[in-house]
Every structure is written in C-alpha cells, then in structure tokens.
Scaffold this active site. Structure first.
Site, PDB file in Angstrom:
ATOM      1  N   SER A   8       0.841  -1.202   0.000  1.00  0.00           N
ATOM      2  CA  SER A   8       0.000   0.000   0.000  1.00  0.00           C
ATOM      3  C   SER A   8       0.874   1.250   0.000  1.00  0.00           C
ATOM      4  O   SER A   8       2.010   1.233   0.486  1.00  0.00           O
ATOM      5  CB  SER A   8      -0.862   0.006   1.260  1.00  0.00           C
ATOM      6  OG  SER A   8      -1.494   1.254   1.411  1.00  0.00           O
TER       7      SER A   8
ATOM      8  N   TYR B  37      -1.557  -1.212  10.449  1.00  0.00           N
ATOM      9  CA  TYR B  37      -1.783  -1.464   9.017  1.00  0.00           C
ATOM     10  C   TYR B  37      -0.545  -1.064   8.216  1.00  0.00           C
ATOM     11  O   TYR B  37      -0.031  -1.855   7.404  1.00  0.00           O
ATOM     12  CB  TYR B  37      -3.008  -0.687   8.541  1.00  0.00           C
ATOM     13  CG  TYR B  37      -3.293  -0.848   7.060  1.00  0.00           C
ATOM     14  CD1 TYR B  37      -3.879  -2.011   6.573  1.00  0.00           C
ATOM     15  CD2 TYR B  37      -2.962   0.151   6.156  1.00  0.00           C
ATOM     16  CE1 TYR B  37      -4.131  -2.163   5.214  1.00  0.00           C
ATOM     17  CE2 TYR B  37      -3.205   0.006   4.800  1.00  0.00           C
ATOM     18  CZ  TYR B  37      -3.789  -1.148   4.330  1.00  0.00           C
ATOM     19  OH  TYR B  37      -4.026  -1.306   2.988  1.00  0.00           O
TER      20      TYR B  37
HETATM   21  N1  NAP Z   1      -8.653  -0.118  -1.439  1.00  0.00           N
HETATM   22  C1  NAP Z   1      -7.562   0.643  -1.383  1.00  0.00           C
HETATM   23  O1  NAP Z   1      -7.598   1.872  -1.561  1.00  0.00           O
HETATM   24  C2  NAP Z   1      -6.222   0.025  -1.117  1.00  0.00           C
HETATM   25  C3  NAP Z   1      -5.112   0.863  -1.104  1.00  0.00           C
HETATM   26  C4  NAP Z   1      -3.869   0.316  -0.870  1.00  0.00           C
HETATM   27  C5  NAP Z   1      -3.722  -1.032  -0.693  1.00  0.00           C
HETATM   28  N2  NAP Z   1      -4.830  -1.840  -0.700  1.00  0.00           N
HETATM   29  C6  NAP Z   1      -4.622  -3.275  -0.492  1.00  0.00           C
HETATM   30  O2  NAP Z   1      -5.320  -4.002  -1.479  1.00  0.00           O
HETATM   31  C7  NAP Z   1      -5.774  -5.240  -0.949  1.00  0.00           C
HETATM   32  C8  NAP Z   1      -7.263  -5.402  -1.172  1.00  0.00           C
HETATM   33  O3  NAP Z   1      -7.933  -4.328  -0.551  1.00  0.00           O
HETATM   34  P1  NAP Z   1      -9.486  -4.040  -0.803  1.00  0.00           P
HETATM   35  O4  NAP Z   1      -9.638  -2.573  -0.655  1.00  0.00           O
HETATM   36  O5  NAP Z   1      -9.913  -4.687  -2.055  1.00  0.00           O
HETATM   37  O6  NAP Z   1     -10.129  -4.754   0.457  1.00  0.00           O
HETATM   38  P2  NAP Z   1     -11.670  -5.142   0.712  1.00  0.00           P
HETATM   39  O7  NAP Z   1     -12.553  -4.367  -0.187  1.00  0.00           O
HETATM   40  O8  NAP Z   1     -11.871  -4.995   2.187  1.00  0.00           O
HETATM   41  O9  NAP Z   1     -11.735  -6.684   0.302  1.00  0.00           O
HETATM   42  C9  NAP Z   1     -11.081  -7.605   1.080  1.00  0.00           C
HETATM   43  C10 NAP Z   1     -11.325  -9.011   0.538  1.00  0.00           C
HETATM   44  O10 NAP Z   1     -10.704  -9.910   1.433  1.00  0.00           O
HETATM   45  C11 NAP Z   1     -11.667 -10.807   1.990  1.00  0.00           C
HETATM   46  N3  NAP Z   1     -11.343 -10.936   3.387  1.00  0.00           N
HETATM   47  C12 NAP Z   1     -11.324  -9.977   4.330  1.00  0.00           C
HETATM   48  N4  NAP Z   1     -10.943 -10.490   5.493  1.00  0.00           N
HETATM   49  C13 NAP Z   1     -10.696 -11.810   5.286  1.00  0.00           C
HETATM   50  C14 NAP Z   1     -10.284 -12.863   6.118  1.00  0.00           C
HETATM   51  N5  NAP Z   1     -10.055 -12.668   7.403  1.00  0.00           N
HETATM   52  N6  NAP Z   1     -10.127 -14.085   5.590  1.00  0.00           N
HETATM   53  C15 NAP Z   1     -10.393 -14.303   4.280  1.00  0.00           C
HETATM   54  N7  NAP Z   1     -10.780 -13.337   3.439  1.00  0.00           N
HETATM   55  C16 NAP Z   1     -10.952 -12.101   3.939  1.00  0.00           C
HETATM   56  C17 NAP Z   1     -13.003 -10.130   1.770  1.00  0.00           C
HETATM   57  O11 NAP Z   1     -14.016 -11.102   1.536  1.00  0.00           O
HETATM   58  P3  NAP Z   1     -15.005 -11.728   2.613  1.00  0.00           P
HETATM   59  O12 NAP Z   1     -15.461 -10.594   3.452  1.00  0.00           O
HETATM   60  O13 NAP Z   1     -16.035 -12.399   1.817  1.00  0.00           O
HETATM   61  O14 NAP Z   1     -14.153 -12.720   3.336  1.00  0.00           O
HETATM   62  C18 NAP Z   1     -12.768  -9.405   0.453  1.00  0.00           C
HETATM   63  O15 NAP Z   1     -12.915 -10.296  -0.613  1.00  0.00           O
HETATM   64  C19 NAP Z   1      -5.362  -5.234   0.514  1.00  0.00           C
HETATM   65  O16 NAP Z   1      -4.138  -5.900   0.640  1.00  0.00           O
HETATM   66  C20 NAP Z   1      -5.181  -3.764   0.828  1.00  0.00           C
HETATM   67  O17 NAP Z   1      -4.271  -3.567   1.883  1.00  0.00           O
HETATM   68  C21 NAP Z   1      -6.074  -1.331  -0.906  1.00  0.00           C
END
Ligand code: NAP
Length: 326
Positions: A192, A205
């Site tokens: 990130s 985080y």
């Molecule tokens: N969004 C951003 O702006 C951003 C920015 C920088 C980095 N990132 C990184 O990108 C990645 C994805 O982020 P995102 O924004 O797409 O997150 P998100 O919208 O919260 O999605 C997270 C996914 O992980 C699953 N999940 C969550 N907790 C889990 C657990 N304990 N066990 C198994 N599955 C789990 C969720 O599905 P279920 O709830 O169905 O399990 C969902 O499919 C992460 O590594 C995040 O740090 C995101």
C-alpha cells in the site's frame, strides 16, 4: 587571481555534473514510467505462460475480485479464497459464465492464523499454479485511529497481523515450492501507499504493509534466477469496501480498472504503484508531504479531526455504503 579562476572552474564543473546527474536520473525515471504505465497497455506479458491456475486471496470483493476477474479474462483458471462461502460461489459463477474458465473455491478465514494452511494446501494439491495474488488484508479500524483507541485492540492486532502478514508468508511458502520445482511462476503481493512512509493513525496497518514490501523485494531477488517473478503492488486509493466505496474520480481508481492496469505492469517492474495516476500521486506526496510533515503534531491533529467527521459521515450513510458491493 589564478586561484579564484580555478575555484570558479571547479564550481562550474560541480554544478554541471550535478545538473547532468539529475537530468539523467529524471530521464531514466520518466522512461521507466512511460514503459510501465503507457507502453504496457499495448505490450504486456501473456500471463498464461506462468501456468494454468491463478490463486487469489480475498477474492470476493474489491481489488481481489477484480484481479480474479481480470486473470480469468486473460485466460487463467482461478482458485478463489475468502471467508464467505456464499460470496465465493457467486464470484466463481460470474467467472465461469463471463469467461468460460474453471474455478475452485476455498473457504478460509485468514485471521485464524497457522491452523488454516494445511487445509488450503490439501485443496490446492495437483493444480498447476502459475500465479499467486496475495491480496487479502484488513485495516484494524474503520477509520484513522490511535493505536489504543481501536475497539477490542488485543484481539484485533493479532487478527490484522495474521491476515496481512502471516497469509502472505504462508501462502508464498505453500505455492512457491511448486513454482520453483517447475522453474516458473508469478507472485503478486498487495502492499500500500500507506507503507511508503510510516503512517501515524494507521500504525499497525502501515507496518504490516511495509513488511509486505520488504518481503516481496527480498523474495524477488532470491528467486529471480529460478524463474520466479515477485511483484509488489502499492496502490493509493481504490474504491472498495476498505475505503468505504469512495466515489471513483481521476485520483481514485475503480477496482476493475486498477487490476487491469496493474496486471499490465507485470515484468515491467517488481515494485509498482499499479497505475499512472497512483504513481503520480506517490511522487506528489513525497514532494509536498515529506516525512517531517507527515509526522508533525499539526498533521496528526488534522487527521484526528478528519477521522471524527468522516466516521460521523460514514455512520450516517452506512446502509448505502455497504450495499454497493453486496
Ligand atoms: N482499497 C484501497 O484503496 C487500497 C489501497 C492500498 C492497498 N490496498 C490493499 O489491497 C488489498 C485489497 O484491498 P481491498 O480494498 O480490495 O479490500 P476489501 O474491499 O476490504 O476486500 C477484502 C477481501 O478480502 C476478503 N477478506 C477480508 N478479510 C478476510 C479474512 N479474514 N479471511 C479471508 N478473506 C478475507 C473479503 O471477503 P469476505 O469478506 O467475503 O471474506 C474481500 O474479498 C489489501 O491488501 C489492501 O491492503 C487497498
């Protein structure tokens, strides 16, 4: 007189040398950026060369789901891993009907720690896995928060570390072994922008994400000569549940368009912001918000105020926010 002239000559030489150094450095950075974010739209790696299957953790929504869909569109069969059986089947069906690829689903909760990996390994047995996307992660509060203000801190810290750090290392261990035997493979780890500098109010985080960055870069160096590529992707803001589905705009990417751009950068760079707009924001942030500004008490107070008003706003519109990706 001669001494002064010699001194001026030396200063001119130093100035010219410095100017040339920066000119070359910035030209090189621009050329790399041009290749990684623009040229890659036309020429990108055929990802099927790594193997038939791709495994994506946290694949039911946000960036993980977008990676899974995009990898299927590019011809790979997909193993989806997440917590919710129902959501897993829904995404698997979408992939099968839209792209005609095979899918497998594995229900696992990465907060549970070490105990889940034997089960995952058994379900992956016999598959030719070419790509692993270590995407799953969670933040430890819905908003920016001081470390001790996180609700249920004791339990939450362990959950975040299991989900954000242990998952990346254990999933890599499981799959890299077979990739090394076959002499090819691609591991993509989601870090990130919050790891580009220590990030107050996101302490755990941000610390877990710098772990991902360092781990990825070390693995890439260790295994490059054995045919393995390890890429670390460090996005800025993408509209997902994690970011409360903030509206897409020129600075905020949709998950689908982010995954498409980021996958184009494979083999152009082992460390990337994923897309041009995020790379530019990274540069702007490092110029206008250097470390001493980010760590000033003034900024921390502004972040506290922002967190309070944003939390209030989110609570008021929570039903709409969460129905979006359902
Ligand atoms: N969004 C951003 O702006 C951003 C920015 C920088 C980095 N990132 C990184 O990108 C990645 C994805 O982020 P995102 O924004 O797409 O997150 P998100 O919208 O919260 O999605 C997270 C996914 O992980 C699953 N999940 C969550 N907790 C889990 C657990 N304990 N066990 C198994 N599955 C789990 C969720 O599905 P279920 O709830 O169905 O399990 C969902 O499919 C992460 O590594 C995040 O740090 C995101």
């Amino acid at each position: 007189m001669a001494e002064t002239e010699g001194y001026c000559g030396f200063l001119c030489f130093l100035g010219g040398f410095t100017a040339l150094y920066y000119l070359l450095k910035w030209s090189w950075a621009c050329w790399r950026g041009f290749k990684m974010y623009l040229l890659s739209e036309i020429w990108h790696t055929d990802l099927r060369k790594f193997g038939r299957w791709a495994v994506v953790t946290g694949a039911t929504s946000g960036i993980g789901r977008a990676y899974a869909m995009e990898l299927a569109r590019r011809g790979l069969d997909i193993v989806l891993i997440s917590r919710s059986e129902e959501k897993l089947h829904r995404v698997a069906k979408e992939i099968e009907s839209q792209y005609g690829r095979q899918t497998r689903t594995i229900q696992a909760d990465f907060t549970e720690g070490q105990s889940i990996y034997l089960g995952i390994a058994q379900k992956l047995e016999g598959l030719e896995i070419g790509i692993l996307v270590n995407n799953v992660a969670m933040n430890y509060a819905r908003m920016l928060a001081h470390f001790l203000d996180v609700p249920d801190t004791e339990q939450r810290i362990t959950q975040v570390i299991n989900c954000n750090i242990l998952s990346v290392t254990q999933m890599s261990r499981l799959i890299l072994t077979h990739m090394v035997e076959r002499g090819r493979g691609l591991i993509i780890n989601l870090s990130s922008e919050a790891a580009s500098e220590p990030q107050p109010m996101l302490a755990v985080y941000s610390a877990t994400k710098i772990f991902v960055t360092y781990f990825s870069r070390c693995l890439n160096t260790e295994y490059k000569s054995r045919g393995i590529t390890v890429q670390c992707v460090a996005p800025f803001v993408v509209s997902t549940n994690m970011t409360n589905n903030v509206a897409v705009n020129p600075l905020v990417k949709s998950a689908a368009s982010f995954a498409r751009d980021a996958l184009n950068t494979v083999e152009y760079s082992s460390f990337t912001s994923g897309c041009l707009t995020h790379a530019l924001q990274h540069i702007a942030l490092s110029i206008f918000f250097p470390a001493w500004v980010r760590h000033s008490q003034f900024l921390v107070r502004r972040m506290e105020e922002y967190a309070q008003s944003a939390t209030k706003y989110i609570e008021e519109r929570m039903p709409q926010t969460h129905s979006k990706e359902e």
